[in-house]
Design a protein around this motif. Structure first.
Motif, mmCIF file in Angstrom:
data_model
loop_
_atom_site.group_PDB
_atom_site.id
_atom_site.type_symbol
_atom_site.label_atom_id
_atom_site.label_comp_id
_atom_site.label_asym_id
_atom_site.label_seq_id
_atom_site.Cartn_x
_atom_site.Cartn_y
_atom_site.Cartn_z
ATOM 1 N N GLU A 39 -0.332 -47.686 -27.934
ATOM 2 C CA GLU A 39 0.672 -46.387 -29.879
ATOM 3 C C GLU A 39 1.661 -46.122 -29.195
ATOM 4 O O GLU A 39 1.751 -45.342 -27.903
ATOM 5 N N TYR B 136 5.110 -44.683 -31.438
ATOM 6 C CA TYR B 136 5.820 -43.840 -32.467
ATOM 7 C C TYR B 136 6.716 -42.814 -32.223
ATOM 8 O O TYR B 136 7.428 -42.786 -31.161
ATOM 9 N N TYR C 17 11.164 -41.803 -33.847
ATOM 10 C CA TYR C 17 11.327 -41.054 -35.260
ATOM 11 C C TYR C 17 13.026 -40.967 -34.419
ATOM 12 O O TYR C 17 13.483 -40.562 -33.501
ATOM 13 N N PRO D 19 10.025 -42.298 -39.207
ATOM 14 C CA PRO D 19 9.515 -42.530 -38.610
ATOM 15 C C PRO D 19 10.245 -44.353 -38.335
ATOM 16 O O PRO D 19 10.375 -44.894 -40.317
ATOM 17 N N ALA E 262 6.644 -48.075 -35.316
ATOM 18 C CA ALA E 262 5.189 -48.048 -34.368
ATOM 19 C C ALA E 262 4.853 -49.336 -34.145
ATOM 20 O O ALA E 262 4.729 -49.929 -34.631
ATOM 21 N N LEU F 201 1.323 -50.727 -32.652
ATOM 22 C CA LEU F 201 -0.012 -50.558 -32.736
ATOM 23 C C LEU F 201 -1.032 -51.578 -31.880
ATOM 24 O O LEU F 201 -0.697 -52.428 -31.869
#
Length: 99
Positions: free
Chosen positions: A14, A16, A18, A24, A27, A29
């Motif tokens: 995962e 992420y 910013y 955000p 992303a 996943l």
């Protein structure tokens, strides 16, 4: 932020990312292509691009009214360069759709 796991050869990472305003913008996943989000100068979501849209060179856009409420969403070509303010105009003299 990034978490890395592996289960029976399946990638369970995962990730992420910013921007400087802590919104955000990326992303990733497990089992999915990354989703990116682009904001307009007012900090509103202008475009999002997921794996399916990216494969076609498209993005999902949102237009807002003067009060920053979403009024139009759709699919467009994937944007490049600077993102303009995403405001929809309203012409009160336009009668709208013909019946």
């Amino acid at each position: 932020m990034r978490r890395t796991n592996n289960f029976d050869g399946i990638d369970l990472d995962e990730e992420y990312r910013y921007d400087d305003a802590l919104r955000p913008v990326y992303a990733k996943l497990p089992g999915c292509d990354p989703v990116t989000t682009v904001y307009d100068p007012d900090g509103l979501v202008a475009y999002t691009v997921d794996g399916n849209l990216r494969a076609k060179g498209n993005a999902r856009f949102t237009l807002y009214d003067a009060a920053a409420r979403p009024v139009v969403t759709g699919i467009c070509n994937e944007p490049t360069g600077e993102v303009p303010r995403m405001r929809a105009g309203f012409d009160s003299s336009d009668p709208g759709l013909d019946s």
